[in-house]
Design an enzyme around this catalytic site. Structure first.
Site, PDB file in Angstrom:
ATOM      1  N   GLY A 297       0.869  -1.222   0.202  1.00  0.00           N
ATOM      2  CA  GLY A 297      -0.279  -0.195   0.022  1.00  0.00           C
ATOM      3  C   GLY A 297       0.564   1.048   0.428  1.00  0.00           C
ATOM      4  O   GLY A 297       0.216   2.125   0.140  1.00  0.00           O
ATOM      5  N   CYS A 302      -1.951   3.364  -5.453  1.00  0.00           N
ATOM      6  CA  CYS A 302      -1.865   2.560  -4.755  1.00  0.00           C
ATOM      7  C   CYS A 302      -3.205   2.505  -4.138  1.00  0.00           C
ATOM      8  O   CYS A 302      -3.016   3.821  -3.450  1.00  0.00           O
ATOM      9  CB  CYS A 302      -1.103   1.352  -3.870  1.00  0.00           C
ATOM     10  SG  CYS A 302       0.082   0.922  -4.309  1.00  0.00           S
ATOM     11  N   ASP A 335       9.524  -1.316  -1.884  1.00  0.00           N
ATOM     12  CA  ASP A 335       9.403  -1.334  -2.489  1.00  0.00           C
ATOM     13  C   ASP A 335       8.045   0.132  -2.783  1.00  0.00           C
ATOM     14  O   ASP A 335       6.940  -0.921  -1.809  1.00  0.00           O
ATOM     15  CB  ASP A 335       8.811  -2.668  -3.406  1.00  0.00           C
ATOM     16  CG  ASP A 335       8.052  -2.628  -4.351  1.00  0.00           C
ATOM     17  OD1 ASP A 335       8.196  -1.362  -5.763  1.00  0.00           O
ATOM     18  OD2 ASP A 335       7.481  -3.610  -5.485  1.00  0.00           O
ATOM     19  N   GLY A 336       7.933   0.814  -3.678  1.00  0.00           N
ATOM     20  CA  GLY A 336       6.203   2.167  -3.026  1.00  0.00           C
ATOM     21  C   GLY A 336       6.699   3.432  -2.137  1.00  0.00           C
ATOM     22  O   GLY A 336       8.052   2.570  -1.461  1.00  0.00           O
ATOM     23  N   GLY A 337       6.755   4.697  -2.980  1.00  0.00           N
ATOM     24  CA  GLY A 337       6.518   5.344  -1.531  1.00  0.00           C
ATOM     25  C   GLY A 337       8.067   6.642  -2.003  1.00  0.00           C
ATOM     26  O   GLY A 337       7.565   7.212  -1.609  1.00  0.00           O
ATOM     27  N   GLY A 358       8.718   3.216  -9.015  1.00  0.00           N
ATOM     28  CA  GLY A 358       7.755   3.642  -9.843  1.00  0.00           C
ATOM     29  C   GLY A 358       7.658   4.010 -10.850  1.00  0.00           C
ATOM     30  O   GLY A 358       8.185   5.150 -11.652  1.00  0.00           O
ATOM     31  N   ARG A 383       0.142   3.915 -13.933  1.00  0.00           N
ATOM     32  CA  ARG A 383      -1.015   3.422 -13.794  1.00  0.00           C
ATOM     33  C   ARG A 383      -0.656   2.086 -12.997  1.00  0.00           C
ATOM     34  O   ARG A 383       0.227   1.453 -12.742  1.00  0.00           O
ATOM     35  CB  ARG A 383      -1.722   2.617 -14.369  1.00  0.00           C
ATOM     36  CG  ARG A 383      -1.226   2.039 -15.356  1.00  0.00           C
ATOM     37  CD  ARG A 383      -2.617   1.996 -16.159  1.00  0.00           C
ATOM     38  NE  ARG A 383      -1.774   0.398 -17.657  1.00  0.00           N
ATOM     39  CZ  ARG A 383      -2.964  -0.191 -18.639  1.00  0.00           C
ATOM     40  NH1 ARG A 383      -3.687   0.550 -19.340  1.00  0.00           N
ATOM     41  NH2 ARG A 383      -2.600  -0.207 -19.598  1.00  0.00           N
ATOM     42  N   MET A 385      -0.780  -1.354 -11.159  1.00  0.00           N
ATOM     43  CA  MET A 385      -1.017  -2.963 -12.153  1.00  0.00           C
ATOM     44  C   MET A 385      -2.350  -2.974 -11.199  1.00  0.00           C
ATOM     45  O   MET A 385      -2.292  -4.362 -12.179  1.00  0.00           O
ATOM     46  CB  MET A 385       0.140  -3.786 -11.673  1.00  0.00           C
ATOM     47  CG  MET A 385       1.137  -3.430 -12.302  1.00  0.00           C
ATOM     48  SD  MET A 385       1.407  -3.250 -14.225  1.00  0.00           S
ATOM     49  CE  MET A 385       2.171  -4.732 -14.560  1.00  0.00           C
TER      50      MET A 385
END
Ligand code: XMP
Length: 477
Positions: A297, A302, A335-337, A358, A383, A385
C-alpha cells in the site's frame, strides 16, 4: 489489543554524523539485490506495464541497477523483452540474427524490423557466412524483390573465435567498420562483435552484467495458471532473476509458487513479495527466496490501504523485514513510496539493500507508452497494476479481447490510473537519485550502504519539523 506505531519517510530524518568524506565520488553505492546478485547502484525499476519493458531495463542495467520486465504480456512477448535486453550489449553476441542469401530484400527488411536490429549476417545453404546486409544496404533499395546476395556487402572482414574486445576494437577501427562477425575454422558463424557494444563497455563503467558481459535483467511472474511455463520461457531467454509478485505476498499462493519454482528450477534466483511484516519476510525466506520485496500500500498509485484498510507505513515495514533479512542474510528490497532521493536514503538506512522505483521512472523516454499533451504540458500514463486499465490490458492480452460479458463491476481495483509529467531520460533521473543517496551517505558519515545502516540514527519529527524540512516562506520558482 495493542497498537503498534508505524512510521514512514516523512515522519523521520537521519541525524547527521561526522563525515570524513570530501567528495561524493568517495562513496560506494554497490549493494546486493539478492543472495547471488550484486548491483552497482541500489535502484531497480518496478515490474509495471507503464514502467519496465526492455528499453527501461537496458538503461537501468547500464547505470548499474536492474529492471524487472512486467508480466502483463503474453509469455512470448515477455521472453522477447528479456531477450532484447540481453542482446542490447555484450562482449560478443553469441547467436547473431542471420538470413539466407537467396531471400529477398523485403524479407531482410521485415526480419531486421521484427528483431529491431540494424543489420543481418548472410549465409548460404550450408550456413557459411557469405555477406552482411545493414540499414545502409536496404534503406534506399528501390526493388525489394532483389535477392539479398545481389545487394549485400560480400567482402566481410571477420575475426576468429577467441578474439578479445581490444583486438576487435583494433580490427573495427582499421577497417572503419561497425560489425565484426566471428567465424570458426570451418567458416561457420560463432558470434558477432559490434562497435556499439565495444564503446558501451567504456561508456557504462558501472553496468550490471552477467558472466557473459550481457546486461542483467529481471522479470515478473504471477502465482496462478501459467507461472511455471512463464518461468521456463523467461529463464530460457536469459532472465537473471525472477520476482514472484503479488499484492499480498504473505500468502499460501505466494509461498507455494516460490516452492514450486525453486523445486523445478533450483538455480533460479528468486525474489518474492510484497510483504510488510517480519513474519511475512520470514515465511518467504523459509520457502527459499533469495530476496524479499517489501511494501504493501505504499506505492504512489496504490489504493490498497483505502480499499482494504491494510498495510504498514513503509519505513517501519522495511525496518521490521530487514531485521529478519539480516538474520538469514537475505536482502530486502523497499518497494513503493519513494518520491525523492531522501526517501531512498532513508529506506536504505533502515535496512533495505535496494529500492524499487515506479512513479519516479514513469513518464520517461524509456517507460512504455506515448507522450500526451494537456494544457500545453507533456505527460505519460502511469498506472497501478491492480488498476482497472492495467487489468483490462492484461485481459485483452490473454484472450485477444475484452468481452461485453465481462462484468467489470466484479473487479475491485486496488490501484489508480494517473498521469505523470514527461521527464526526459531515465539516465538524468538516476543521476539525481544516486547523487542524492551519495550525499545522504556522507551526512551519515558512511562510505557505503552497509556502513550507513550501521551508523544510521533516525529522529522522529513533528508536523512542524516536517514543514520546516520543506522549502518554506518563499515562492519556489
Ligand atoms: P511508486 O511509489 O514507486 O510505487 O510509484 C511502485 C510500486 O507500487 C506497487 N504497485 C501497486 N500497489 N496497487 C497497489 O496497491 C496497484 O495497482 C499497484 N501497482 C503497483 C508495486 O509494488 C510497485 O513496484
Amino acid at each position: 489489543m495493542e497498537f503498534k506505531e508505524g512510521l514512514t519517510f516523512d515522519d523521520v530524518l537521519l541525524v547527521p554524523k561526522y563525515s570524513d568524506i570530501t567528495s561524493r565520488s568517495q562513496t560506494d553505492l554497490s549493494t546486493k539485490l539478492s543472495r547471488n546478485i550484486s548491483l552497482n547502484i541500489p535502484f531497480t525499476s518496478a515490474n509495471m506495464d507503464t514502467v519496465t519493458e526492455s528499453a527501461m531495463a537496458v538503461v537501468m542495467a547500464r547505470a548499474g541497477g536492474i529492471g524487472f520486465i512486467h508480466r502483463f504480456l503474453t509469455i512470448q512477448e515477455q521472453a522477447n523483452e528479456v531477450l532484447k535486453v540481453k542482446r542490447s550489449g555484450s562482449v560478443i553476441i553469441e547467436n547473431p540474427y542471420i538470413i539466407n542469401q537467396d531471400k529477398t530484400v523485403q524479407d531482410a527488411i521485415d526480419y531486421a524490423n521484427e528483431k529491431e536490429v540494424s543489420g543481418l549476417l548472410v549465409v548460404d545453404s550450408n550456413s557459411k557466412l557469405t555477406g552482411i546486409v545493414t540499414d545502409r544496404d536496404l534503406l534506399f533499395e528501390k526493388n525489394t524483390t532483389h535477392l539479398i546476395k545481389d545487394v549485400m556487402t560480400k567482402d566481410v572482414v571477420t575475426a576468429k573465435s577467441g578474439t578479445s574486445p581490444e583486438e576487435a576494437k583494433e580490427i573495427l577501427h582499421k577497417h572503419r567498420i561497425e560489425k565484426l562477425p566471428i567465424v570458426d575454422d570451418s567458416g561457420s558463424i560463432a558470434g558477432l562483435i559490434t562497435s556499439k557494444d565495444i564503446t558501451n563497455i567504456a561508456a557504462y563503467p558501472l553496468a550490471s552484467k552477467d558472466k557473459k558481459g550481457r546486461p542483467l535483467v529481471g522479470a515478473a511472474v504471477g502465482v496462478k495458471g501459467d507461472f511455471l511455463e512463464r518461468t521456463e520461457a523467461l529463464l530460457g531467454a536469459g532472465a537473471d532473476v525472477l520476482v514472484v509478485d503479488i499484492a499480498h505476498g504473505h500468502s499460501e499462493n505466494a509461498i507455494n509458487t516460490v516452492r514450486n519454482i525453486k523445486k523445478a528450477y533450483p538455480d533460479c534466483e528468486l525474489i518474492a513479495g510484497n510483504v510488510a511484516t517480519s513474519h511475512g519476510a520470514e515465511d518467504l525466506i523459509k520457502a527459499g527466496v533469495d530476496a524479499v520485496k517489501v511494501g504493501v500500500g505504499s506505492g504512489s498509485i496504490c489504493i490498497t490501504r483505502v480499499i482494504t484498510g491494510s498495510g504498514v507505513p513503509q519505513l517501519t515495514a522495511v525496518m521490521d523485514c530487514a531485521k529478519i533479512g539480516r538474520e538469514y542474510s537475505i536482502p530486502i528490497i523497499s518497494d513503493g513510496g519513494t518520491r525523492t532521493s531522501g526517501d531512498a536514503t532513508k529506506a536504505l538506512a533502515a535496512g533495505a539493500s535496494s529500492v524499487m522505483v515506479g512513479s519516479m521512472l514513469g513518464g520517461t523516454d524509456e517507460s512504455p507508452g506515448t507522450v500526451l499533451t494537456k494544457n500545453g504540458k507533456r505527460f505519460k500514463v502511469y498506472r497501478g497494476m491492480a488498476s482497472l486499465g492495467a487489468s483490462l490490458g492484461r485481459k485483452s492480452k490473454d484472450s485477444g479481447s475484452v468481452s461485453f460479458d465481462d462484468d467489470l463491476n466484479d473487479y475491485v481495483a486496488e490501484g489508480v490510473e494517473a498521469m505523470v509529467p514527461y521527464k526526459g531520460t531515465v539516465t538524468d533521473i538516476l543521476k539525481q537519485l544516486t547523487g542524492g543517496v551519495r550525499s545522504g551517505l556522507s551526512y551519515c558519515g558512511a562510505h557505503n550502504i552497509t556502513q550507513m545502516q550501521d551508523n544510521a540514527e533516525f529522529i522522529k519529527m513533528s508536523r512542524a519539523g516536517f514543514a520546516e524540512s520543506q522549502p518554506h516562506d518563499v515562492s519556489v520558482m
